[in-house]
Design an enzyme around this catalytic site. Structure first.
Site, short mmCIF file in Angstrom:
data_model
loop_
_atom_site.label_atom_id
_atom_site.label_comp_id
_atom_site.label_asym_id
_atom_site.label_seq_id
_atom_site.Cartn_x
_atom_site.Cartn_y
_atom_site.Cartn_z
N LYS A 13 -45.41 54.42 25.21
CA LYS A 13 -45.16 55.83 25.55
C LYS A 13 -46.00 56.78 24.70
O LYS A 13 -46.59 57.71 25.21
CB LYS A 13 -43.70 56.24 25.29
CG LYS A 13 -42.66 55.58 26.10
CD LYS A 13 -41.30 56.25 25.88
CE LYS A 13 -40.75 56.19 24.46
NZ LYS A 13 -40.45 54.86 23.96
N ARG A 88 -33.01 60.38 24.76
CA ARG A 88 -32.73 58.95 24.60
C ARG A 88 -31.27 58.63 24.89
O ARG A 88 -30.88 57.47 24.81
CB ARG A 88 -33.05 58.54 23.16
CG ARG A 88 -34.40 57.84 22.99
CD ARG A 88 -34.55 57.53 21.52
NE ARG A 88 -35.48 56.49 21.22
CZ ARG A 88 -36.69 56.70 20.69
NH1 ARG A 88 -37.14 57.91 20.49
NH2 ARG A 88 -37.44 55.67 20.37
N ARG A 127 -48.64 46.81 15.72
CA ARG A 127 -48.99 48.24 15.76
C ARG A 127 -49.34 48.75 14.36
O ARG A 127 -48.70 48.42 13.37
CB ARG A 127 -47.77 49.01 16.30
CG ARG A 127 -47.94 50.49 16.29
CD ARG A 127 -47.04 51.16 17.28
NE ARG A 127 -45.63 51.16 16.92
CZ ARG A 127 -44.68 51.69 17.69
NH1 ARG A 127 -44.99 52.20 18.86
NH2 ARG A 127 -43.43 51.68 17.30
N ARG A 160 -45.26 50.84 10.54
CA ARG A 160 -44.01 51.57 10.37
C ARG A 160 -42.92 50.65 9.83
O ARG A 160 -42.85 49.49 10.23
CB ARG A 160 -43.58 52.15 11.71
CG ARG A 160 -44.18 53.49 11.98
CD ARG A 160 -43.95 53.96 13.38
NE ARG A 160 -42.58 53.79 13.86
CZ ARG A 160 -42.18 54.19 15.07
NH1 ARG A 160 -43.04 54.77 15.89
NH2 ARG A 160 -40.95 54.01 15.46
N ARG A 171 -33.50 47.86 17.89
CA ARG A 171 -33.93 49.03 18.67
C ARG A 171 -33.88 48.74 20.17
O ARG A 171 -33.56 49.61 20.97
CB ARG A 171 -35.34 49.47 18.23
CG ARG A 171 -35.33 50.11 16.85
CD ARG A 171 -36.71 50.20 16.22
NE ARG A 171 -37.60 51.09 16.91
CZ ARG A 171 -38.93 51.05 16.78
NH1 ARG A 171 -39.50 50.16 15.98
NH2 ARG A 171 -39.67 51.91 17.43
P1 AMP Z 1 -39.95 56.52 17.93
O1 AMP Z 1 -41.04 57.02 17.07
O2 AMP Z 1 -39.84 57.28 19.23
O3 AMP Z 1 -40.00 55.03 18.15
O4 AMP Z 1 -38.58 56.81 17.15
C1 AMP Z 1 -38.32 56.23 15.89
C2 AMP Z 1 -36.86 56.41 15.54
O5 AMP Z 1 -36.55 57.81 15.45
C3 AMP Z 1 -35.87 55.85 16.54
O6 AMP Z 1 -35.65 54.46 16.38
C4 AMP Z 1 -34.62 56.69 16.18
O7 AMP Z 1 -34.03 56.23 14.99
C5 AMP Z 1 -35.24 58.05 15.91
N1 AMP Z 1 -35.33 58.86 17.15
C6 AMP Z 1 -36.45 59.29 17.76
N2 AMP Z 1 -36.17 59.99 18.86
C7 AMP Z 1 -34.81 60.00 18.95
C8 AMP Z 1 -33.89 60.53 19.89
N3 AMP Z 1 -34.31 61.21 20.96
N4 AMP Z 1 -32.57 60.35 19.66
C9 AMP Z 1 -32.12 59.70 18.58
N5 AMP Z 1 -32.94 59.13 17.67
C10 AMP Z 1 -34.27 59.28 17.85
#
Ligand code: AMP
Length: 220
Positions: A13, A88, A127, A160, A171
């Site tokens: 994404k 989400r 990644r 990360r 996740r």
């Molecule tokens: P991402 O970079 O999108 O993979 O997000 C990394 C982490 O940030 C996720 O595993 C969640 O812990 C938190 N996070 C990001 N976006 C959201 C969201 N919309 N709702 C809740 N937690 C989020």
């Protein structure tokens, strides 16, 4: 133009959202990136969210909706945006609906990107991200020109903390339980496009742009 990207962690994404943002000159809004910025700056929000993120759990809706609402009110969002990683949960989606209604705007297209779990795990563990510009690489599929250094910034790339195999499994569980129902939520509402992300990233980008061309209204 206003776009929502749905999909499990690791489907690509973020990479696709940044290509869309660049091509249409609109901001790429990733709630994950917003949280990581707060953590790096050691703010009160950063301190609240870091434990959730490092354990592969979602940050509570209240905090997430608040940070997104602030970001969406930015002037640079007036001509559109691409949302990556938000919403989400169904509650976040309902809040977004309310925010958009108040702003008198609507989403043009929802792109749902999918990929099988085994490939997701392979992609996430390989990644690497540039801590300076946020560019995303993969050690096999999209390596930097020089070993572990960003092509643009010449800064050492990082993995990360939540990209370990153990946390990815968590996740993915969270995705299936809380985020996957969004497919049903959005597929019944306006333009919804499903894109398979298997194969080279460039091929997915081609499918994404083809889909955008056919689904976007003429005016955007
Ligand atoms: P991402 O970079 O999108 O993979 O997000 C990394 C982490 O940030 C996720 O595993 C969640 O812990 C938190 N996070 C990001 N976006 C959201 C969201 N919309 N709702 C809740 N937690 C989020």
């Amino acid at each position: 133009m206003r776009i929502i990207m749905l999909g499990a962690p690791g489907v690509g994404k973020g990479s696709q959202a940044s290509r869309i943002a660049e091509s249409f000159a609109i901001p790429h809004i990733s709630t994950g990136d917003l949280f990581r910025e707060q953590i790096s700056a050691n703010t009160a929000i950063g301190q609240k969210v870091s434990a959730f993120m490092s354990q592969g759990m979602l940050v509570p809706d209240e905090i997430t909706i608040d940070i997104l609402a602030k970001r969406l009110s930015g002037r640079d969002c007036q001509n559109g945006f691409v949302l990556d990683g938000f919403p989400r949960t169904l509650q976040q989606a309902a809040s977004l609906d309310r925010m958009l209604e108040e702003m008198n705007i609507s989403i043009d297209v929802v792109l749902n990107i999918s990929l099988d779990d085994a490939t997701i795990v392979r992609r996430i563990t390989g990644r690497r991200t540039c801590p300076s510009c946020g560019a995303i690489y993969h050690i096999d599929d999209c390596p930097p020109k020089e070993n572990d250094v960003c092509d643009r910034c010449n800064v050492a790339l990082m993995s990360r903390a939540d990209d370990s195999v153990e946390i990815i499994q968590k996740r993915l569980q969270v995705y299936y339980k809380l985020s996957r129902p969004l497919i049903e939520y959005y597929s019944g509402k306006g333009r919804f496009v499903h894109i398979e992300s298997a194969g080279p990233i460039e091929d997915t980008t081609e499918r994404v742009f083809e889909a955008l061309e056919t689904s976007l209204p003429q005016s955007v």
